[in-house]
Motif scaffolding. Structure first.
Motif, PDB file in Angstrom:
ATOM      1  N   UNK A  95       0.809  -1.214   0.000  1.00 25.71           N
ATOM      2  CA  UNK A  95       0.000   0.000   0.000  1.00 25.71           C
ATOM      3  C   UNK A  95       0.847   1.271   0.000  1.00 25.71           C
ATOM      4  N   UNK A  96       2.166   1.125   0.057  1.00 19.08           N
ATOM      5  CA  UNK A  96       3.043   2.287  -0.119  1.00 19.08           C
ATOM      6  C   UNK A  96       3.147   2.647  -1.596  1.00 19.08           C
ATOM      7  N   UNK A  97       2.923   1.657  -2.457  1.00 13.47           N
ATOM      8  CA  UNK A  97       3.030   1.875  -3.904  1.00 13.47           C
ATOM      9  C   UNK A  97       1.672   1.925  -4.603  1.00 13.47           C
ATOM     10  N   UNK A  98       0.709   1.227  -4.024  1.00 13.18           N
ATOM     11  CA  UNK A  98      -0.606   1.109  -4.650  1.00 13.18           C
ATOM     12  C   UNK A  98      -1.676   1.523  -3.648  1.00 13.18           C
ATOM     13  N   UNK A  99      -2.568   2.405  -4.077  1.00 12.44           N
ATOM     14  CA  UNK A  99      -3.641   2.834  -3.175  1.00 12.44           C
ATOM     15  C   UNK A  99      -4.728   1.774  -3.086  1.00 12.44           C
ATOM     16  N   UNK A 100      -4.769   0.896  -4.077  1.00 12.33           N
ATOM     17  CA  UNK A 100      -5.719  -0.221  -4.086  1.00 12.33           C
ATOM     18  C   UNK A 100      -4.996  -1.418  -4.686  1.00 12.33           C
ATOM     19  N   UNK A 101      -5.175  -2.591  -4.043  1.00  7.67           N
ATOM     20  CA  UNK A 101      -4.593  -3.811  -4.581  1.00  7.67           C
ATOM     21  C   UNK A 101      -5.515  -4.957  -4.201  1.00  7.67           C
ATOM     22  N   UNK A 102      -6.174  -5.526  -5.186  1.00  4.35           N
ATOM     23  CA  UNK A 102      -7.096  -6.645  -4.975  1.00  4.35           C
ATOM     24  C   UNK A 102      -6.731  -7.762  -5.936  1.00  4.35           C
ATOM     25  N   UNK A 103      -6.953  -8.977  -5.495  1.00  6.73           N
ATOM     26  CA  UNK A 103      -6.706 -10.102  -6.384  1.00  6.73           C
ATOM     27  C   UNK A 103      -7.742 -11.188  -6.154  1.00  6.73           C
ATOM     28  N   UNK A 104      -7.967 -11.927  -7.218  1.00  8.69           N
ATOM     29  CA  UNK A 104      -8.949 -13.002  -7.205  1.00  8.69           C
ATOM     30  C   UNK A 104      -8.333 -14.168  -7.947  1.00  8.69           C
ATOM     31  N   UNK A 135       5.166   4.701 -10.219  1.00  7.59           N
ATOM     32  CA  UNK A 135       5.147   3.351  -9.644  1.00  7.59           C
ATOM     33  C   UNK A 135       5.075   2.329 -10.785  1.00  7.59           C
ATOM     34  N   UNK A 136       5.914   1.314 -10.694  1.00  2.00           N
ATOM     35  CA  UNK A 136       5.934   0.267 -11.709  1.00  2.00           C
ATOM     36  C   UNK A 136       4.722  -0.649 -11.570  1.00  2.00           C
ATOM     37  N   UNK A 137       4.397  -1.327 -12.648  1.00  2.00           N
ATOM     38  CA  UNK A 137       3.356  -2.350 -12.587  1.00  2.00           C
ATOM     39  C   UNK A 137       3.855  -3.479 -11.688  1.00  2.00           C
ATOM     40  N   UNK A 138       2.955  -4.170 -10.998  1.00  2.00           N
ATOM     41  CA  UNK A 138       3.370  -5.190 -10.019  1.00  2.00           C
ATOM     42  C   UNK A 138       3.733  -6.532 -10.656  1.00  2.00           C
ATOM     43  N   UNK A 139       4.631  -6.507 -11.625  1.00  2.24           N
ATOM     44  CA  UNK A 139       4.964  -7.734 -12.348  1.00  2.24           C
ATOM     45  C   UNK A 139       5.570  -8.805 -11.449  1.00  2.24           C
ATOM     46  N   UNK A 140       6.350  -8.401 -10.425  1.00  8.43           N
ATOM     47  CA  UNK A 140       6.949  -9.417  -9.557  1.00  8.43           C
ATOM     48  C   UNK A 140       5.894 -10.143  -8.733  1.00  8.43           C
ATOM     49  N   UNK A 141       4.773  -9.496  -8.446  1.00 13.25           N
ATOM     50  CA  UNK A 141       3.698 -10.151  -7.710  1.00 13.25           C
ATOM     51  C   UNK A 141       2.914 -11.090  -8.623  1.00 13.25           C
ATOM     52  N   UNK A 142       2.812 -10.730  -9.888  1.00 10.32           N
ATOM     53  CA  UNK A 142       2.181 -11.616 -10.861  1.00 10.32           C
ATOM     54  C   UNK A 142       3.062 -12.852 -11.061  1.00 10.32           C
ATOM     55  N   UNK A 143       4.369 -12.654 -11.120  1.00 12.83           N
ATOM     56  CA  UNK A 143       5.290 -13.789 -11.217  1.00 12.83           C
ATOM     57  C   UNK A 143       5.194 -14.671  -9.976  1.00 12.83           C
ATOM     58  N   UNK A 144       5.020 -14.054  -8.809  1.00 13.77           N
ATOM     59  CA  UNK A 144       4.847 -14.814  -7.573  1.00 13.77           C
ATOM     60  C   UNK A 144       3.603 -15.688  -7.663  1.00 13.77           C
ATOM     61  N   UNK A 145       2.501 -15.128  -8.163  1.00 17.05           N
ATOM     62  CA  UNK A 145       1.268 -15.912  -8.319  1.00 17.05           C
ATOM     63  C   UNK A 145       1.492 -17.099  -9.253  1.00 17.05           C
ATOM     64  N   UNK A 146       2.188 -16.867 -10.348  1.00 20.28           N
ATOM     65  CA  UNK A 146       2.501 -17.944 -11.283  1.00 20.28           C
ATOM     66  C   UNK A 146       3.361 -19.014 -10.611  1.00 20.28           C
ATOM     67  N   UNK A 147       4.344 -18.584  -9.830  1.00 19.06           N
ATOM     68  CA  UNK A 147       5.202 -19.544  -9.122  1.00 19.06           C
ATOM     69  C   UNK A 147       4.446 -20.319  -8.054  1.00 19.06           C
ATOM     70  N   UNK A 148       3.495 -19.672  -7.396  1.00 29.52           N
ATOM     71  CA  UNK A 148       2.649 -20.382  -6.425  1.00 29.52           C
ATOM     72  C   UNK A 148       1.926 -21.519  -7.126  1.00 29.52           C
TER      73      UNK A 148
END
Length: 160
Positions: A95-104, A135-148
């Motif tokens: 939330x320091x980089x994104x004012x909203x972050x939701x995932x499904x 602020x960059x797009x959250x690509x590392x979090x998308x990669x984390x989801x893929x790795x999960x």
């Protein structure tokens, strides 16, 4: 006015049924550090029963050495019929980089060509709003989801 951004990825969790994968993420997310120790240092339930709407979890996620990111998320949706879970980040470093972050995520059964082992398709949908345009797009979090998805598929026996 801030712009809402959306990302979508899908991966196959091989040799893992949709019910196993969905059940694990719904009821046993605190075991993620055991299944995926390179990605998760800890997952703790702060409120709720760990499987229902309203559950709040604090995760410590390894995002490159030595960076550990804290994320507190709240379960916003649980749909057992469609195997869909929805979460919103309510506190932490994101939330320091994104004012909203939701995932499904939605988990769909697949049957292999051999017909004897199941796999599942896991789709992740991320919706976020940047603090500012630098602020960059959250690509590392998308990669984390893929790795999960890939890691849990290969460790399905730990999910039973």
């Amino acid at each position: 006015m801030a712009q809402i951004h959306r990302l979508h990825i899908q991966d196959e969790a091989k040799n893992c049924s949709a019910d196993q994968f969905y059940s694990f993420l719904k009821t046993e997310r605190t075991k993620l550090p055991q299944v995926f120790p390179l990605g998760f240092k800890s997952v703790d339930i702060l409120a709720g029963d760990g499987k229902s709407v309203g559950t709040v979890r604090l995760s410590k996620i390894a995002m490159g050495t030595p960076n550990v990111v804290t994320v507190t998320d709240k379960t916003e949706a649980v749909d057992d019929e469609s195997r869909t879970l929805g979460f919103s980040v309510i506190d932490g470093d994101l939330l320091r980089m994104y004012t909203k972050f939701e995932y499904k995520l939605t988990v769909t059964p697949l049957v292999t060509q051999a017909g004897d082992k199941q796999s599942c398709l896991v789709e992740w949908f991320v919706e976020y709003e940047k603090e500012n345009e630098d602020v960059l797009n959250p690509t590392e979090y998308v990669e984390l989801a893929s790795n999960i998805t890939k890691t849990m598929g290969s460790h399905h026996d730990r999910m039973a």
